[in-house]
Motif scaffolding. Structure first.
Motif, PDB file in Angstrom:
ATOM      1  N   SER A  92      40.459  38.188  44.822  1.00 38.36           N
ATOM      2  CA  SER A  92      39.762  37.347  43.846  1.00 38.36           C
ATOM      3  C   SER A  92      39.839  35.886  44.258  1.00 38.36           C
ATOM      4  O   SER A  92      40.813  35.437  44.862  1.00 38.36           O
ATOM      5  N   PRO A 152      38.238  36.226  49.709  1.00 39.76           N
ATOM      6  CA  PRO A 152      37.353  37.142  48.970  1.00 39.76           C
ATOM      7  C   PRO A 152      36.509  38.019  49.896  1.00 39.76           C
ATOM      8  O   PRO A 152      36.232  39.174  49.560  1.00 39.76           O
ATOM      9  N   GLN A 183      45.087  37.569  44.695  1.00 44.35           N
ATOM     10  CA  GLN A 183      44.345  36.302  44.688  1.00 44.35           C
ATOM     11  C   GLN A 183      44.143  35.796  46.111  1.00 44.35           C
ATOM     12  O   GLN A 183      44.926  36.115  47.026  1.00 44.35           O
ATOM     13  N   THR A 218      40.991  44.254  46.983  1.00 49.32           N
ATOM     14  CA  THR A 218      40.126  43.322  46.274  1.00 49.32           C
ATOM     15  C   THR A 218      40.804  41.968  46.222  1.00 49.32           C
ATOM     16  O   THR A 218      41.947  41.859  45.765  1.00 49.32           O
TER      17      THR A 218
END
Length: 117
Positions: free
Chosen positions: A116, A87, A13, A114
């Motif tokens: 988020s 992000p 995150q 990645t």
């Protein structure tokens, strides 16, 4: 020849952290500059950070203050600590080493990061 394998990528995150590692096999002697680069689809591979044999570090503007490159000379490869991920940091991250004796730069296969929102 030098073979490189990255690890440590994944899904995190925004605001989180990841630590990327790179392991070398093969002829690991006489490696000088090491680094990390990243690439998103449709774009060129870009510098994230490099570290010379003399421990001089260079960071891309987006990495300063958030990323830290380090190297274990026994491993002859770099790690990358990434904090406060955003992000926009989503990319495939590649390990790179330059070997003086062969005058050649080697790349790993990449690890996906990645982030988020």
């Amino acid at each position: 020849q030098v073979q490189l394998v990255e690890s440590g990528g994944g899904l995190v995150q925004a605001g989180g952290s990841l630590r990327l590692s790179c392991i070398a096999s093969g002829s690991k002697f006489d490696i000088s500059t090491v680094g990390w680069y990243r690439q998103v689809p449709g774009a060129q591979r870009e510098l994230v950070a490099t570290q010379t044999a003399g421990d001089m570090r260079n960071y891309a503007p987006f990495a300063k203050g958030r990323y830290t490159i380090s190297r274990d000379n026994d491993k002859a490869t770099p790690d990358l600590q990434m904090n406060d991920l955003k992000p926009d940091d989503t990319a495939v991250y590649y390990c790179y080493v330059y070997q003086r004796r062969s005058d050649y730069g080697y790349w790993g296969q990449g690890t996906q990061v990645t982030v988020s929102s």
